[in-house]
Design a protein around this motif. Structure first.
Motif, short mmCIF file in Angstrom:
data_model
loop_
_atom_site.label_atom_id
_atom_site.label_comp_id
_atom_site.label_asym_id
_atom_site.label_seq_id
_atom_site.Cartn_x
_atom_site.Cartn_y
_atom_site.Cartn_z
N UNK A 213 0.91 -1.12 -0.30
CA UNK A 213 0.06 -0.52 -0.31
C UNK A 213 0.95 1.39 -0.18
N UNK A 214 1.81 0.88 0.77
CA UNK A 214 2.55 2.45 1.22
C UNK A 214 3.54 2.28 0.10
N UNK A 215 4.27 1.40 -1.04
CA UNK A 215 5.41 1.79 -2.48
C UNK A 215 4.32 1.72 -3.39
N UNK A 216 2.80 1.33 -3.21
CA UNK A 216 1.90 1.57 -4.55
C UNK A 216 1.04 3.18 -4.28
N UNK A 217 1.20 3.80 -3.12
CA UNK A 217 0.86 5.37 -2.56
C UNK A 217 1.96 5.97 -3.79
N UNK A 218 3.25 6.09 -2.95
CA UNK A 218 4.54 6.15 -3.60
C UNK A 218 4.98 6.56 -5.28
N UNK A 219 4.56 5.24 -5.31
CA UNK A 219 5.07 4.84 -6.87
C UNK A 219 3.75 5.58 -7.52
#
Length: 417
Positions: free
Chosen positions: A84-90
């Motif tokens: 979730x966090x990596x996807x949002x940042x990406x």
């Protein structure tokens, strides 16, 4: 455990990946031409259909039990947070950087999808067997570390082959639509001759990386990008529900996902486990055969990665800002997020009283991008070369990042205990 010893442990799996990638790159050169483009595609299908499901099933059925699944309930939540966090940042990075259309999904996948399988299977047991390890007796620590890592690999495969798989597939479909919608303007150059292209230079950039209309998969069918035909769809609730169920079933039917589900069932069911696991198991030949197939997964993926890399270095120009963004997200921002999440979970009493379990959860925020992203880009013929270049730089940075953060994590866990 000293910093140099930890650096050696953390860098070993990275060096293995880089060494095998170099061999794959040499095999793909024009001089040897062993690992040609068609060969890599065929080998990639075998990895997707046979090797990866075998690796996941063999590890899960052998090391995970029903009690483990219940007591480690926070791990799937933790992995979900990393995605979730990596996807949002990406996604934020994609909006700010504005890469080419076929790289948007790849950028998000690289930021959100970590190597939560074989990287942990190598790093965690190695740290357990090193002198000065803070996680107790070596053999017990190694056994628990293998169980944690195998469970992490199974859970990650469910996320990867549902979320990331659809992300890469949708990126390819979106890019195909944009290519089809590009206006093909005639060349009005008065100095044109018989060697001049029929289309003007505006769309040539996209034509060089056009995606084929169909992608061969494990089945006889073809995965085709969805094309907008302006057809009227059933907007009723039942029609939408059927569409959602069809998409969900399609995700669950991916061979690696099936391998995870079947492996969890065998690991959690004692009588099934006794059929295939152990020296006295009547069907132990099945486990031995599946293990043998699974052992080929990582070498094949890495050789394919190296083959794509040698062509990517010739044909692809990756903007440095994309490489820097992925490295910052995976090795700077996500580890800090991980420390906050795990310390909060520990204060709330959500974690078992085992520092090694907390260490594995923290490491899940620090690993480089998953190797299976390369498999997916190869399946859909979208950004293979770019993926190889990004993976190479990420794994070079991971050798230092894993070492530094592992030291920080062990210091945090030992100081708080």
């Amino acid at each position: 455990m000293g910093f140099l010893s930890l650096f050696e442990v953390a860098s070993m799996p990275i060096l293995e990946v880089l060494l095998l990638s170099a061999i794959g790159a040499i095999m793909a050169t024009d001089y040897f031409n062993i690992l040609s483009s068609d060969t890599r595609k065929s080998l990639n299908k075998i990895v997707f259909v046979v090797f990866t499901p075998s690796l996941i099933f063999a590890s899960l059925a052998k090391t995970v039990t029903l009690e483990d699944i219940i007591s480690w309930w926070f791990m799937p939540i933790n992995i979900g947070i990393t995605f979730l966090c990596g996807g949002i940042l990406g996604w934020i990075a994609a909006k700010l950087i504005k890469p080419k259309p076929h790289l948007e999904g790849l950028l998000i996948a690289m930021c959100s999808t970590g190597n939560l399988g074989n990287m942990l299977l190598i790093v965690v047991p190695a740290i357990c067997t090193e002198g000065g390890s803070p996680f107790g007796e070596h053999s017990i620590c190694k056994s628990k570390g293998l169980s944690y890592s195998s469970f992490s690999m199974a859970l990650a495969s469910l996320y990867i082959w549902t979320y990331t798989f659809q992300l890469i597939k949708r990126s390819g479909s979106k890019y195909m639509k944009e290519v089809e919608e590009l206006p093909q303007e005639p060349n009005k150059d008065l100095n044109a001759n018989e060697k001049t292209g029929l289309l003007n230079g505006k769309s040539q950039e996209y034509i060089d990386v056009v995606v084929p209309l169909s992608y061969a998969t494990s089945e006889d069918t073809q995965i085709q990008p969805s094309v907008n035909k302006d057809e009227k769809k059933d907007e009723s609730f039942s029609g939408k529900l059927v569409d959602v169920l069809n998409v969900l079933l399609e995700k669950l039917m991916a061979p690696p996902t099936l391998g995870s589900i079947v492996g969890l069932i065998f690991g959690a069911t004692p009588w099934l486990k006794k059929l295939v696991i152990g020296d006295d198991a009547p069907l132990r030949v099945i486990q031995d055969s599946v293990t043998l197939l699974g052992d080929a997964t990582i070498p094949c993926i890495t050789l394919i990665l190296g083959g794509n890399l040698i062509h990517g270095m010739k044909r692809t120009s990756i903007r440095p800002i994309i490489i820097i963004t992925i490295i910052c997200v995976r090795f700077v921002i996500l580890p800090i997020v991980g420390i906050f999440v795990i310390k909060t979970a520990a204060r709330l009493g959500l974690l078992p009283d085992d520092p090694l379990f907390s260490f594995v959860l923290l490491i899940q925020y620090t690993v480089p991008p998953a190797m299976n992203i390369s498999t997916m880009t190869q399946l859909f013929n979208v950004g293979q070369e770019e993926c190889s270049v990004l993976t190479m730089w990420s794994y070079l940075a991971a050798a230092f990042a894993l070492t530094a953060w592992s030291t920080v994590f062990m210091w945090i866990l030992t100081s708080s205990s």
